[in-house]
Write an enzyme that holds these catalytic residues in place. Structure first.
Site, short mmCIF file in Angstrom:
data_model
loop_
_atom_site.label_atom_id
_atom_site.label_comp_id
_atom_site.label_asym_id
_atom_site.label_seq_id
_atom_site.Cartn_x
_atom_site.Cartn_y
_atom_site.Cartn_z
CG ASP A 22 22.58 20.48 44.87
OD1 ASP A 22 23.46 19.60 44.72
OD2 ASP A 22 22.47 21.15 45.91
CD GLU A 23 22.06 16.72 47.53
OE1 GLU A 23 22.40 15.59 47.20
OE2 GLU A 23 22.54 17.31 48.52
CD GLN A 37 26.46 12.05 50.56
OE1 GLN A 37 25.94 12.64 51.51
NE2 GLN A 37 27.40 12.62 49.81
NE ARG A 77 26.63 13.07 56.42
CZ ARG A 77 26.89 13.68 55.28
NH1 ARG A 77 26.62 14.96 55.13
NH2 ARG A 77 27.45 13.04 54.27
CE LYS A 92 25.79 17.86 47.47
NZ LYS A 92 24.92 19.03 47.27
CB THR A 93 27.30 23.57 47.56
OG1 THR A 93 26.49 22.52 48.06
CG2 THR A 93 26.47 24.84 47.44
#
Length: 612
Positions: free
Chosen positions: A222-223, A253, A565, A29-30
């Site tokens: 973002d987020e 998330q 993770r 995504k980044t």
């Protein structure tokens, strides 16, 4: 992943208007968001009209490096861009501070205003409570400070609170108004003001709103699943004219409801912007197929979500290992031994140990120290460095050794002479050999009114009480107070320096220590091998989060975050009663083990799954 996949490319080249990137864990995504930013500049959008907002300074730095290159991250321009200028890349709070710096007079400040941190705000609240003659046992400073923060972050109308028929509400409104007046007199803002004040300015001042809507033509966030009410309103006010808003996030998330995050903002994006384009980034580049399929199977049980089907081209990899233990200590010993075995095969293996609450770190820290494995804790102090643990141990040391002046001075300094000095004298008179450790801890807690002290001083009193409960549980294994204190002291002295690496670390140890952290802290990180410990019913999901369906769903999202993770190896351990989430993992993706062959009272492998 040197080039963009088709969905990432579609997002980067989006022509304009509202865009939502629903990005699964490890889906790049980044990269997609920064590619979008770079593409806007390449198309000729003046960089100074672009705002890219993140939640952390670390994420902002990473974005700058991806846009300008690591060697040019502090530059305002890159030769490959056709237009000179600098986009704003930073956090919500830094962006809010930027607006306040440009408009201080509208709020009765100068551009040289101070920004008060939590300690500064806490001191101001205590001063106001004292001036108003309010009893601290009723008006606890930490609770008042927390409510002030909530009023600001939720954009509540203080007038309505003041006009309440509840006398406590009226008193709080007076505290709030005095707090705000003092901030203004001090030419200062608190941390919540950095977003709340710009929102109120833009809401109330059409001319100002028109100005900033003209200054910024593209907003990237973002987020997005983690934004709260004020952050949501700030974005809406800035983009309501041009509607060039691009957000990326993953409702799977969303795990920060306790901070005010409301993932419904993410779910309602298409309602807010009916013309929005929604692109799903579902290809995972991080984890093996077994890990991805297991995580998918768990999260699909949530009913409130944006459906995504995470997939990967990575190999199936190892089965997920489910491990049953008799208690948290045998669980921790098993983990430490397994890490030593894994590191004997691959010295550079990155390892993360994740847990639901900070109190769980005690057992695993002790096991790692016993195995002489270097470790570090992210986002918090080591167990025996925590203030509440040091305070309780000081009381116990006085009971064991009445001549211990250092412990007596600690209690007086920590609790204040009014409570600390009498408590020290009482503990000195107890005679540690005549009472059980549990009795001594109970005496300390009662005489010092320690729980009241925690509730008055800190915003997380329950977490600190949980740490004390874990200390008491461990202490119960010892019949002799002196032996317990000796063990605690040795654990403290072995666990140095504060960076987390042991002073006795052999030269042939791996240079990367084992990483310990809560699941909340782990979000955004990844490791070759992940151990999720204490996956018990009552811990994950936590016993305080099972009363409402939405709370259980957030706990399930925590489980999903923890599982995703891991790159190649995932271990999930439990003791006592296994979490309901374990039954949601398909049996064919797992192998089952138990510590030291323990089976008494633990479910068998066949009992671990409910066949569909």
């Amino acid at each position: 992943m040197s080039s963009l996949n088709p969905e990432q490319e579609k997002a980067a080249n989006h022509p304009g208007g509202p865009l939502l990137m629903a990005a699964g864990a490890g889906s790049g995504k980044t990269k997609a968001l920064t590619s979008r930013l770079k593409q806007l500049i390449k198309r000729g959008i003046p960089p100074h009209e672009i705002v890219a907002i993140t939640f952390t300074n670390k994420a902002a730095r990473e974005m700058r490096e991806r846009v300008f290159g690591k060697d040019n991250a502090d530059q305002k321009w890159h030769p490959r861009f056709p237009v000179y200028g600098e986009p704003f890349i930073g956090t919500f709070h830094s962006f809010g501070a930027k607006i306040l710096k440009e408009e201080p007079a509208l709020l009765g400040r100068t551009s040289a205003f101070s920004i008060y941190d939590d300690d500064d705000s806490g001191s101001l609240v205590k001063r106001i409570l004292k001036e108003m003659g309010l009893a601290k046992d009723i008006w606890k400073p930490a609770a008042v400070e927390q409510r002030i923060s909530s009023v600001k972050s939720e954009l509540q109308d203080i007038t309505e609170i003041f006009e309440s028929e509840d006398r406590r509400d009226q008193i709080f409104a007076e505290i709030f108004n005095r707090y705000e007046r003092t901030l203004k007199q001090d030419n200062a803002f608190d941390f919540d003001d950095l977003i709340e004040k710009p929102v109120r300015l833009l809401n109330e001042n059409l001319e100002l709103r028109t100005k900033y809507q003209g200054l910024f033509s593209h907003i990237l966030v973002d987020e997005y699943q983690d934004i709260n009410t004020t952050q949501y309103q700030l974005i809406r006010l800035l983009v309501e004219k041009h509607k060039n808003i691009c957000v990326v996030g993953d409702d799977f998330q969303s795990i920060f409801a306790f901070r005010g995050a409301d993932f419904r903002n993410f779910l309602n994006f298409a309602k807010d912007w009916p013309e929005a384009t929604i692109i799903k980034l579902e290809q995972n580049y991080r984890s093996t197929a077994n890990i991805i399929n297991a995580a998918n199977a768990v999260i699909k049980n949530n009913t409130v979500q944006t459906p995504k089907n995470l997939w990967t081209e990575n190999p199936d990899g190892r089965l997920i290992k489910i491990v049953a233990a008799g208690d948290c200590d045998s669980e921790a010993i098993w983990v430490a031994n397994e890490i030593r075995e894994l590191r004997s095969e691959n010295r550079d293996l990155s390892v993360g140990i994740l847990y639901r609450t900070n109190a769980q770190s005690r057992a695993i820290e002790q096991a790692l120290i016993s195995e002489n494995l270097a470790y570090k804790i992210f986002g918090g102090l080591k167990f025996y460095d925590r203030k509440e643990i040091k305070d309780v141990l000081a009381g116990l040391r006085l009971a064991n050794n009445p001549l211990d002046t250092v412990s007596g001075e600690r209690l007086q300094t920590s609790l204040g002479k009014r409570i600390g000095a009498p408590t020290a004298k009482i503990m000195q008179s107890q005679g540690g050999r005549n009472k059980s450790i549990a009795e001594l801890i109970e005496i300390f807690m009662r005489e010092s009114k320690y729980q009241d002290f925690l509730e008055e001083k800190f915003n997380n009193p329950q977490e600190r009480m949980d740490n004390i409960s874990e200390l008491a549980r461990f202490a119960a294994e010892f019949e002799n107070l002196g032996e317990f204190l000796e063990r605690a002291s040795l654990l403290q002295s072995a666990d140095r320096p504060s960076s987390g690496q042991l002073t006795s670390q052999p030269t042939n140890q791996p240079t990367n220590p084992v990483n310990l952290m809560t699941i909340h802290i782990a979000k955004g990180l990844e490791f070759d091998c992940v151990f999720i410990i204490g996956v018990n019913e009552g811990m994950l999901p936590h016993e305080r989060s099972v009363e409402k369906p939405e709370q259980v769903e957030e706990e399930r999202r925590l489980m999903y975050v923890a599982m995703t993770r891991a790159r190649t190896m995932l271990y999930i351990l439990f003791h006592s009663f296994p979490s309901r989430f374990l039954y949601e993992i398909p049996k064919d993706l797992c192998s089952f083990d138990s510590c030291d062959g323990l089976t008494n009272g633990l479910p068998s492998e066949d009992e671990m799954w409910i066949e569909n």
